[in-house]
Structures are given as structure tokens and as C-alpha cells.
Write a protein that holds these residues in place. Structure first.
Motif, PDB file in Angstrom:
ATOM      1  N   LEU A  55      14.993  48.102   8.406  1.00 39.49           N
ATOM      2  CA  LEU A  55      15.895  47.356   7.754  1.00 39.49           C
ATOM      3  C   LEU A  55      14.977  46.818   6.594  1.00 39.49           C
ATOM      4  O   LEU A  55      15.398  46.544   5.559  1.00 39.49           O
ATOM      5  CB  LEU A  55      16.293  46.083   8.511  1.00 39.49           C
ATOM      6  CG  LEU A  55      17.344  46.756   9.399  1.00 39.49           C
ATOM      7  CD1 LEU A  55      17.621  45.442  10.685  1.00 39.49           C
ATOM      8  CD2 LEU A  55      18.747  47.355   8.803  1.00 39.49           C
ATOM      9  N   ASP A  56      13.646  46.698   6.798  1.00 40.07           N
ATOM     10  CA  ASP A  56      12.824  46.078   5.721  1.00 40.07           C
ATOM     11  C   ASP A  56      12.661  46.961   4.741  1.00 40.07           C
ATOM     12  O   ASP A  56      12.430  46.553   3.385  1.00 40.07           O
ATOM     13  CB  ASP A  56      11.311  46.175   6.477  1.00 40.07           C
ATOM     14  CG  ASP A  56      11.254  44.809   7.389  1.00 40.07           C
ATOM     15  OD1 ASP A  56      12.262  43.721   7.186  1.00 40.07           O
ATOM     16  OD2 ASP A  56      10.261  44.504   7.873  1.00 40.07           O
ATOM     17  N   LEU A  57      12.879  48.385   4.853  1.00 43.95           N
ATOM     18  CA  LEU A  57      12.910  49.305   3.633  1.00 43.95           C
ATOM     19  C   LEU A  57      13.908  49.094   2.744  1.00 43.95           C
ATOM     20  O   LEU A  57      13.871  49.557   1.422  1.00 43.95           O
ATOM     21  CB  LEU A  57      12.824  50.744   4.219  1.00 43.95           C
ATOM     22  CG  LEU A  57      11.703  51.086   5.177  1.00 43.95           C
ATOM     23  CD1 LEU A  57      12.101  52.461   5.806  1.00 43.95           C
ATOM     24  CD2 LEU A  57      10.401  51.435   4.070  1.00 43.95           C
ATOM     25  N   PHE A  58      15.052  48.371   3.170  1.00 38.37           N
ATOM     26  CA  PHE A  58      16.429  48.188   2.170  1.00 38.37           C
ATOM     27  C   PHE A  58      16.352  46.849   1.497  1.00 38.37           C
ATOM     28  O   PHE A  58      17.112  46.510   0.717  1.00 38.37           O
ATOM     29  CB  PHE A  58      17.463  48.335   3.049  1.00 38.37           C
ATOM     30  CG  PHE A  58      17.412  49.888   3.318  1.00 38.37           C
ATOM     31  CD1 PHE A  58      18.063  50.916   2.500  1.00 38.37           C
ATOM     32  CD2 PHE A  58      17.179  50.322   4.561  1.00 38.37           C
ATOM     33  CE1 PHE A  58      18.144  52.198   3.028  1.00 38.37           C
ATOM     34  CE2 PHE A  58      17.040  51.435   5.257  1.00 38.37           C
ATOM     35  CZ  PHE A  58      17.726  52.569   4.430  1.00 38.37           C
ATOM     36  N   ARG A  59      15.351  46.102   1.712  1.00 36.88           N
ATOM     37  CA  ARG A  59      15.066  44.661   1.293  1.00 36.88           C
ATOM     38  C   ARG A  59      14.899  44.624  -0.198  1.00 36.88           C
ATOM     39  O   ARG A  59      13.880  45.360  -0.699  1.00 36.88           O
ATOM     40  CB  ARG A  59      14.374  43.828   2.012  1.00 36.88           C
ATOM     41  CG  ARG A  59      14.700  43.453   3.417  1.00 36.88           C
ATOM     42  CD  ARG A  59      14.222  42.341   3.729  1.00 36.88           C
ATOM     43  NE  ARG A  59      14.766  40.789   3.207  1.00 36.88           N
ATOM     44  CZ  ARG A  59      15.608  40.334   3.605  1.00 36.88           C
ATOM     45  NH1 ARG A  59      16.487  40.484   4.294  1.00 36.88           N
ATOM     46  NH2 ARG A  59      16.302  39.292   2.683  1.00 36.88           N
ATOM     47  N   LEU A  60      15.597  44.057  -1.052  1.00 40.15           N
ATOM     48  CA  LEU A  60      15.317  44.062  -2.635  1.00 40.15           C
ATOM     49  C   LEU A  60      14.264  43.136  -2.645  1.00 40.15           C
ATOM     50  O   LEU A  60      13.544  42.954  -3.681  1.00 40.15           O
ATOM     51  CB  LEU A  60      16.505  43.729  -3.384  1.00 40.15           C
ATOM     52  CG  LEU A  60      17.498  44.612  -3.499  1.00 40.15           C
ATOM     53  CD1 LEU A  60      18.570  44.497  -4.444  1.00 40.15           C
ATOM     54  CD2 LEU A  60      16.867  46.200  -4.224  1.00 40.15           C
ATOM     55  N   ASP A  61      13.940  42.092  -1.931  1.00 43.06           N
ATOM     56  CA  ASP A  61      12.888  40.858  -2.107  1.00 43.06           C
ATOM     57  C   ASP A  61      11.795  41.098  -1.280  1.00 43.06           C
ATOM     58  O   ASP A  61      10.861  40.331  -1.432  1.00 43.06           O
ATOM     59  CB  ASP A  61      13.622  39.511  -1.693  1.00 43.06           C
ATOM     60  CG  ASP A  61      13.982  39.499   0.006  1.00 43.06           C
ATOM     61  OD1 ASP A  61      13.950  40.529   0.441  1.00 43.06           O
ATOM     62  OD2 ASP A  61      14.437  38.597   0.270  1.00 43.06           O
ATOM     63  N   ALA A  62      11.700  42.477  -0.687  1.00 46.02           N
ATOM     64  CA  ALA A  62      10.340  42.668  -0.015  1.00 46.02           C
ATOM     65  C   ALA A  62       9.246  42.825  -0.876  1.00 46.02           C
ATOM     66  O   ALA A  62       9.515  43.439  -2.009  1.00 46.02           O
ATOM     67  CB  ALA A  62      10.544  44.027   0.816  1.00 46.02           C
TER      68      ALA A  62
END
Length: 393
Positions: free
Chosen positions: A168-175
Motif C-alpha cells: 500500500l505504501d507504493l501507491f501513496r502520492l505523499d510518500a
């Protein structure tokens, strides 16, 4: 020129595409677009042009050639590594796709359909035991696709939480770049361990089947990464957002409850109406002409999936959710040689889970006001962060 890709949605209209796309489609379906990295490329918003671009081999999917239309979107400027077929053109893409298509056998899909029904029943039973309200995302929308894709690839289901947190972290735009790198590394290490286990002791699953080919461990790891990542977030968000949409359209909800056999039509219409993948990109490999405009080699063309799927030139009254609509021809799964490989599996999941949920809980309703539902505006794939629901005991 559109200064940037429209991404803001109107308040109170969570199922409609970002504001501005319809106007662009009507006035200039192929328009200039300014990219965050300074590149000047193009934006395509009509259904016909979207299909034309996606079917044209003169446009490339290679990541080292592309520019991304939103800041912080996961991507890179390096060529796709071996096995990462979603970032390859022909003939490399075709080689991998043929191997994978051969693993989606009728027998395996039939068995998976039975497993999907069993997995769904187990999670709905757990919801019933818990009682409302529950967050549908965590109770069903995330764990059901997670377990299904783990069944497909032969992943021990006990390991799903470890993988899913990183995926799920791979799809965060704010990561941050560091967070993305850590998630990418963790997911790859997980699949590397899985590939080693399948080499040592194959079982009856897709990944084990691929170990009998001439694919290297690196190729298998990257193929597993593509399939496992894609099989989780997209289907989970279609399930949760699809339920939200149905609960927000009582007439359509009643029609599906009254006739579960409508599920096939309903799923196609929800895929079209919601269009949770906001865009895909292609880069021109050569100078070419499109819709009367000259596209220069090296220019990136962003394809708006929501705009195409709401095009009134293709779908009558496109902003209305109509489960009886013949919605075939939508581009929610893409188009051309890169059309989603797992689309039939996603369809089966949606066709099983949605009617089962509505039948099991005939009084299902939102547990909070619709305007309080937290939308995934910060994520690459659209959906909801949580969907609190309840039902009459």
C-alpha cells in the motif's frame, strides 16, 4: 494548454471525475499538458482517442521515456528490469505475457472462483459475528483480494499483512523517496523468499508453474511483484468504492439486490462509472499525427481513463450510474496489448463479493454521513480510506 492534469474533485461528488476533464474533452480532446518536471506533452480525454493511443505501437510504455503528470507519482527513469513486463514494449512484453496467459487456465480460474466464494463467505461470517458498525475496507475489501491473489500465487496467507502494509505504501502520492524505496525493497524481498520456496517445493499455483519455464529468479521476482501489487490495491478499492456508490444510489442498489444475476452488468458499469485508475501514460517513439496535431518523438501523452469512460460520444447519459447499461467498451482495464492481464479474475471477485455482501446484509447502510467518508485523494489509485457500514441486527 491545461496547466496541469486536473485532479481536484467537486465537493459532494465523490464518484465524478476531477473537475475540468469534461470541458477539455468537449473543447479539445487532445490538448497540450504541462508536466511537473517541466516537460510539455499532451492530454487525451475522449474515448475514441484514448483507445487509439493505447492500441498504437508507436507509443511506448517504457518508464525511462515517460514523464508523469502528477508530482510524486511512483515511477522512475530507468528501464524496466527483467520480468517487469508492464513497463516493456514488444517483443519483450509479448514473451512474458504469453507465459503468464498460459497460467490462467480454465481449471485454475474455476478453482479460484470456488475459493473466492469460500473466502468471501468466511469474511462475511466474521462481519456478522462482529456486528456493526465495521470498516468494510478492513473487514472485506482489502483482505478478500489479498487472500485471492495469495491463493493464485501460492503465498502463505499468514504472510499477507507483512506484504500488504508495504504494498500500500507504493501507491501513496505523499510518500517520500525513502519510504517508497523501503517499501519496494521489502516487497521484493518477500517475493524473493517465495520464489526460492517454489523452486524448492513447487505447489499447484501460478508462480510454481512459471518455475518450470526458462525464467530466471530475478524475472520471477519481478513478475510476482507486478501481479501481487496489482491484484491487491485495485480490486480492494473497486470493492469499497463500488459499495459506497451503490449505497449512495438506492434505486441501483435495490435492482442488484432484487436480481443478483445482474452482477455482470453491474460490475462493468461500476468499472466504467468509477474509473479508479486516473490515468496512464505513453511516449511517442517517432513523430506522428494524432487528431490533426503533430506529436513529436519523445513527447509523453497522458490518457485520462475517467474522462474516456464518461464520454457521451460513447456512453449515453454517462454521468448516471445505470446497472442495466451495456457498458462494454470501457477502458477501465486499459486497451490494446497492455490491457490488464488479470481483468477476468478481478471481474470474478467483484461479481462474487458484491451480490454476496448485499444478500447477506440486506439492510447494509453507511454508518456515517456520506460527506464524512474519507476519500483516497492522496493515493494514485482512487477509492476510500475507510467505509464504516452497519446493518439492522
Amino acid at each position: 494548454m491545461a496547466p496541469s492534469l486536473p485532479t481536484e474533485r467537486l465537493a459532494g461528488r465523490p464518484f465524478d471525475p476531477p473537475a475540468g476533464l469534461a470541458e477539455l474533452r468537449e473543447q479539445r480532446p487532445l490538448s497540450r499538458l504541462s508536466y511537473p518536471d517541466g516537460h510539455t506533452g499532451w492530454l487525451v480525454t475522449s474515448h475514441a482517442l484514448v483507445r487509439e493511443v493505447l492500441a498504437d505501437s508507436r507509443f511506448s510504455v517504457r518508464p525511462e521515456l515517460r514523464h508523469l503528470p502528477v508530482p510524486g507519482a511512483p515511477g522512475g527513469n530507468q528501464p524496466a528490469p527483467p520480468g517487469m513486463f508492464s513497463g516493456m514494449d514488444e517483443p519483450e512484453h509479448g514473451r512474458y505475457r504469453r507465459l503468464l496467459t498460459g497460467q490462467f487456465t480454465v481449471r485454475r480460474m474455476r478453482r479460484l472462483t470456488e475459493q473466492i466464494q469460500k473466502i468471501t463467505d468466511e469474511h462475511l461470517d466474521a462481519m456478522a459475528r462482529h456486528g456493526g458498525p465495521v470498516d468494510l475496507v478492513r473487514a472485506a475489501a482489502q483482505p478478500i483480494p489479498a487472500q485471492v491473489i495469495c491463493e493464485l500465487l501460492g503465498v502463505p496467507y499468514a504472510d499477507r499483512a507483512r506484504f500488504q502494509g508495504h504494498a500500500l505504501d507504493l501507491f501513496r502520492l505523499d510518500a517520500s523517496p525513502e519510504q517508497l524505496a523501503a517499501a519496494y525493497s521489502a516487497v521484493h524481498e518477500f517475493i524473493r523468499e517465495l520464489v526460492a520456496a517454489k523452486r524448492a517445493a513447487p505447489t499447484d499455483d501460478l508462480l510454481s508453474g512459471l518455475t518450470t519455464s526458462d525464467l530466471t529468479d530475478e524475472e520471477l521476482v519481478n513478475i510476482g511483484f507486478v501481479l501481487l501489487g496489482a491484484g491487491l490495491d485495485t480490486t480492494a478499492n473497486m470493492l469499497a468504492l463500488g459499495v459506497f456508490a451503490l449505497l449512495s444510489h438506492p434505486g441501483q442498489l435495490a435492482a442488484l439486490r432484487a436480481d443478483p444475476g445482474l452482477a455482470g452488468h453491474a460490475v462493468e458499469e461500476l468499472l466504467r462509472y468509477l474509473s479508479i485508475i486516473p490515468f496512464t501514460v505513453r511516449t511517442a517513439l517517432t513523430d506522428l499525427e494524432l487528431h490533426g496535431e503533430r506529436i513529436s518523438a519523445g513527447e509523453t501523452v497522458t490518457v485520462s481513463v475517467p474522462a474516456a469512460n464518461r464520454d457521451p460520444a460513447r456512453f449515453a447519459d454517462p454521468d448516471t450510474l445505470d446497472l442495466l447499461r451495456p457498458a462494454s467498451g470501457h477502458v477501465a482495464f486499459g486497451h490494446g496489448v497492455h490491457q490488464c492481464l488479470g481483468q477476468q479474475l478481478a471481474r470474478v471477485e467483484l461479481q462474487v463479493v458484491l451480490p454476496a455482501l448485499l444478500t447477506r446484509f440486506p439492510a447494509l447502510r453507511l454508518a456515517i454521513p456520506a460527506e464524512d467518508v474519507a476519500l483516497r485523494a492522496d493515493m494514485l489509485i482512487y477509492g476510500v480510506h475507510e467505509l464504516p457500514v452497519s446493518w439492522e441486527e
